[in-house]
Design an enzyme around this catalytic site. Structure first.
Site, PDB file in Angstrom:
ATOM      1  CG  ASP A 345      -1.815   1.155   1.331  1.00  0.00           C
ATOM      2  OD1 ASP A 345      -2.708   1.276   0.473  1.00  0.00           O
ATOM      3  OD2 ASP A 345      -1.655   1.971   2.263  1.00  0.00           O
ATOM      4  CD  GLU A 382      -2.281   2.308  -3.370  1.00  0.00           C
ATOM      5  OE1 GLU A 382      -3.457   2.629  -3.636  1.00  0.00           O
ATOM      6  OE2 GLU A 382      -1.839   2.260  -2.206  1.00  0.00           O
TER       7      GLU A 382
END
Length: 705
Positions: A345, A382
């Protein structure tokens, strides 16, 4: 900022709690502390403290005889209170072990959980937090899960992003006491659906122990997605069906074994970029109390958090001790917990140096590349955060794959009719070479998706033009306004059969484009059965029916599920659809070595009489064009048969007549799958040079014979 120089732990195996020698050894990295106490906590919260001994590497340790599994514990870390130097030591705050393998209890958000007084963020609060904070738990070593028989190449993978709790909380075939747990996800009926669908890997939204943000608790809500980590080594306790005193470790391992036995890999969505403590004005539960400047990025004055994540804090990966914690966590989840990959993330935050600048040659990234235990583990980024130069799509290099938001945005635009021509469509279908085809990267660098946990579901993407986030308590101000959705003529659910038919067709087009493109397809859980969040595009705080999968929708959306399964089977059966290499329109030879006259990638417009040549320059520049044919030929060196597919993507509202390529391309074509309804496309073979009418807004897959 002023970079602090801290020693690095010499041996990560000494950190955390380890049962050995008729007791348990405890280790904590707190390099600037002046004293550290281990607090052993009884069930009634009575504490027995033991002073720990400091090592030259900043690790404090103690061995306590007679202590075993299920012992609750925490740390009290002493030192100078000097916020101007990033020191916020306050021994009144009972702290979690960053290396704890299990965590029990929760946070009393009305309790004394802050290290400072209500009047000032920079005045220490002497009130003991012992009754208001979660506790670490000693966990006995146990065998790792059964490994998967063989990890797939990423190019052969189909990723299914799901939430442990929400996927089974309403599942009618899962026993009630297992719903919403690791055991529920491992239940045979659940695994059977995944296998029958044709996915190869489940990507679990965060399962590291997490907490809710105080502002959500104040609204009567809670963090549902889990992007608010508190412990990087501990499975989230509430996802366990039987207890929180270490049983969560066993149950997670059993889930991994069950998925592996079914041939499904396990990928974890990991949140190393920030923690659940928020900014310095938030609760002190672990890292801030151990060393504020050691774990977190701070501003130049060392008093405030430097936030590039939008959560209040950012973990300081320029510090070698923090780098080691992240590497140790990855190694633990691979070797002890059996996982096969990670999705990072806000991965850009992890690549920032001591001046907060983004560096693709970051030491953490190098350590991941060099670690032999991580050599065959899938690494997915990401590739952005919210800080300066945070958007790094295409920049992570050959070891990594990346979420491709350019694919998501353009494919949505194409099918809602908000594009000019098909030039960018060809790039997205071909694996986005304009983004990833450099530095020896392959097509599987692109993780292709049109939906994810964040944003509209697939059904909502064709049902709502506007977000409907009122339940989140922010007057519909939260969530993105850039949805690139189209409600097909009516906002929200309707009984209008024409609108509903169009919505079904559009969901098929979106998922077909994802599955048939070069790269790695990612499907959001239950999109294939028409899951809806009622127009909520930011359901991170909705731990209820808005977020949970409603399996009653499966029957009305059976056509979408059937097409998804059929296309995933095509992807499995036709290696031409899952090449790891970028195609550049190279000439292909036959199995006997003679020229075939075909290319491994070619583009056709389909207009009658234009088929004898590939799409011309002026046609690529035609902003009105809505039809594109993609011809793929299998050119693997180890192929044993000739295989070629012609796939049409027609985004126009009206039908279009296309002429099928003749000459060297094929003798005839057979429709294998399409996103229309029965009877719209021919079922018999169509000769080369023949005409086929493609209905409006339709994808057609043809076998080229």
């Amino acid at each position: 900022m002023t970079q602090i120089d801290l020693p690095t732990p010499a041996d990560g195996t000494l950190l955390g709690a380890h049962i050995r020698d008729d007791g348990t050894s405890f280790g904590l990295w707190a390099p600037r502390a002046t004293r550290v106490e281990l607090a052993l906590v009884d069930e009634d919260r009575t504490q027995h403290n033991h002073d720990m001994t400091a090592g030259e590497d900043g690790v404090w340790s103690v061995h306590v005889p007679g202590v075993g599994a299920e012992q609750r514990y925490g740390f009290r870390v002493h030192g100078e209170w000097a916020p101007e130097d990033g020191r916020r030591f306050n021994p009144a705050k009972l702290l979690l072990d960053p290396y704890a393998r299990a965590i029990t209890g929760g946070v009393d958000y009305s309790g004394p959980i802050s290290d400072h007084t209500p009047d000032s963020d920079f005045t220490p609060d002497p009130t003991d937090s012992f009754a208001a904070v979660p506790l670490s738990v000693v966990v006995e070593d146990s065998p790792p899960p059964e490994p998967i028989a063989e990890r797939r190449n990423l190019a052969d993978s189909v990723i299914y992003e799901t939430h442990v709790k929400g996927y089974t909380r309403l599942h009618p075939q899962v026993p009630e006491h297992l719903r919403g747990t690791f055991a529920g996800l491992a239940y045979p009926a659940v695994i059977e659906h995944l296998v029958e669908l044709g996915v190869t890997a489940v990507e679990l939204l965060p399962i590291h122990q997490f907490v809710s943000e105080p502002f959500l608790i104040g609204r009567g809500l809670r963090n549902y997605w889990g992007y608010n980590t508190l412990g990087f080594f501990a499975p989230h306790a509430s996802y366990c069906s039987v207890g929180t005193m270490g049983s969560q470790v066993r149950e997670f391992k059993e889930m991994v074994t069950a998925l592996h036995q079914a041939g499904l890999e396990v990928i974890l969505d990991v949140v190393f970029n920030h923690t659940g403590e928020g900014g310095h004005e938030g609760p002190t539960l672990c890292y801030r109390g151990i060393d504020h400047a050691g774990y977190y990025r701070l501003t130049q004055d060392q008093r405030n958090d430097y936030d590039v994540t939008g959560t209040g804090n950012s973990v300081d990966t320029s510090n070698p001790g923090v780098q080691k914690m992240i590497i140790d966590s990855l190694r633990y989840w691979v070797t002890e917990m059996g996982v096969d990959g990670f999705r990072f993330d806000l991965a850009t935050t992890l690549l920032r140096d001591g001046q907060h600048h983004v560096r693709q040659d970051h030491p953490l990234k190098a350590a991941i590349a060099e670690d032999p235990l991580l050599a065959d583990i899938k690494m997915i980024a990401e590739p952005w955060d919210v800080g300066p130069y945070g958007y790094q799509v295409g920049g992570f290099g050959s070891r990594w794959s990346e979420w491709n938001d350019r694919f998501r945005g353009f494919v949505r635009d194409f099918w809602r009719g908000n594009i000019g021509g098909v030039q960018e469509l060809s790039a997205r279908l071909a694996g986005s070479p304009d983004i990833f085809d450099h530095d020896d990267r392959q097509a599987d660098a692109s993780i292709n998706f049109v939906t994810a946990h964040d944003g509209f579901t697939l059904r909502d993407l064709v049902t709502y033009d506007l977000k409907h986030n009122g339940a989140n308590g922010e007057s519909n101000r939260d969530g993105s306004d850039d949805n690139r959705s189209w409600n097909c003529g009516y906002e929200g659910e309707t009984d209008n059969p024409e609108i509903n038919a169009l919505r079904h067709r559009q969901t098929k087009n979106l998922i077909a484009t994802t599955i048939l493109s070069s790269g790695v397809p990612m499907i959001t859980a239950a999109d294939e059965i028409g899951r809806t969040q009622e127009g909520n595009n930011n359901a991170y705080c909705q731990d209820g029916p808005i977020s949970w999968v409603n399996w009653d929708s499966a029957e009305p959306w059976a056509d979408l599920k059937d097409l998804t399964g059929a296309l995933l089977k095509l992807r499995h059966d036709h290696p031409v659809l899952r090449s790891s290499r970028f195609r550049h329109g190279d000439q292909v030879t036959l199995l006997d070595g003679s020229p075939s006259g075909r290319k491994n990638l070619a583009w056709f417009g389909g207009y009658p009489h234009d088929n004898l040549v590939e799409l011309a320059d002026q046609e690529w520049q035609d902003g009105e064009r809505r039809t594109l044919g993609m011809f793929l030929t299998d050119d693997r060196d180890d192929r044993t048969e000739e295989d070629a597919l012609l796939i049409w993507f027609h985004g126009g509202a009206d039908p279009v007549e296309v002429q099928l390529p003749g000459g060297p391309w094929a003798k005839e074509y057979t429709v294998l799958a399409h996103t229309g309804v029965d009877g719209e496309l021919p079922t018999d073979p169509v000769p080369a040079d023949g005409l086929v009418t493609i209905p409006g807004r339709t994808v057609v897959v043809m076998q080229a014979h």
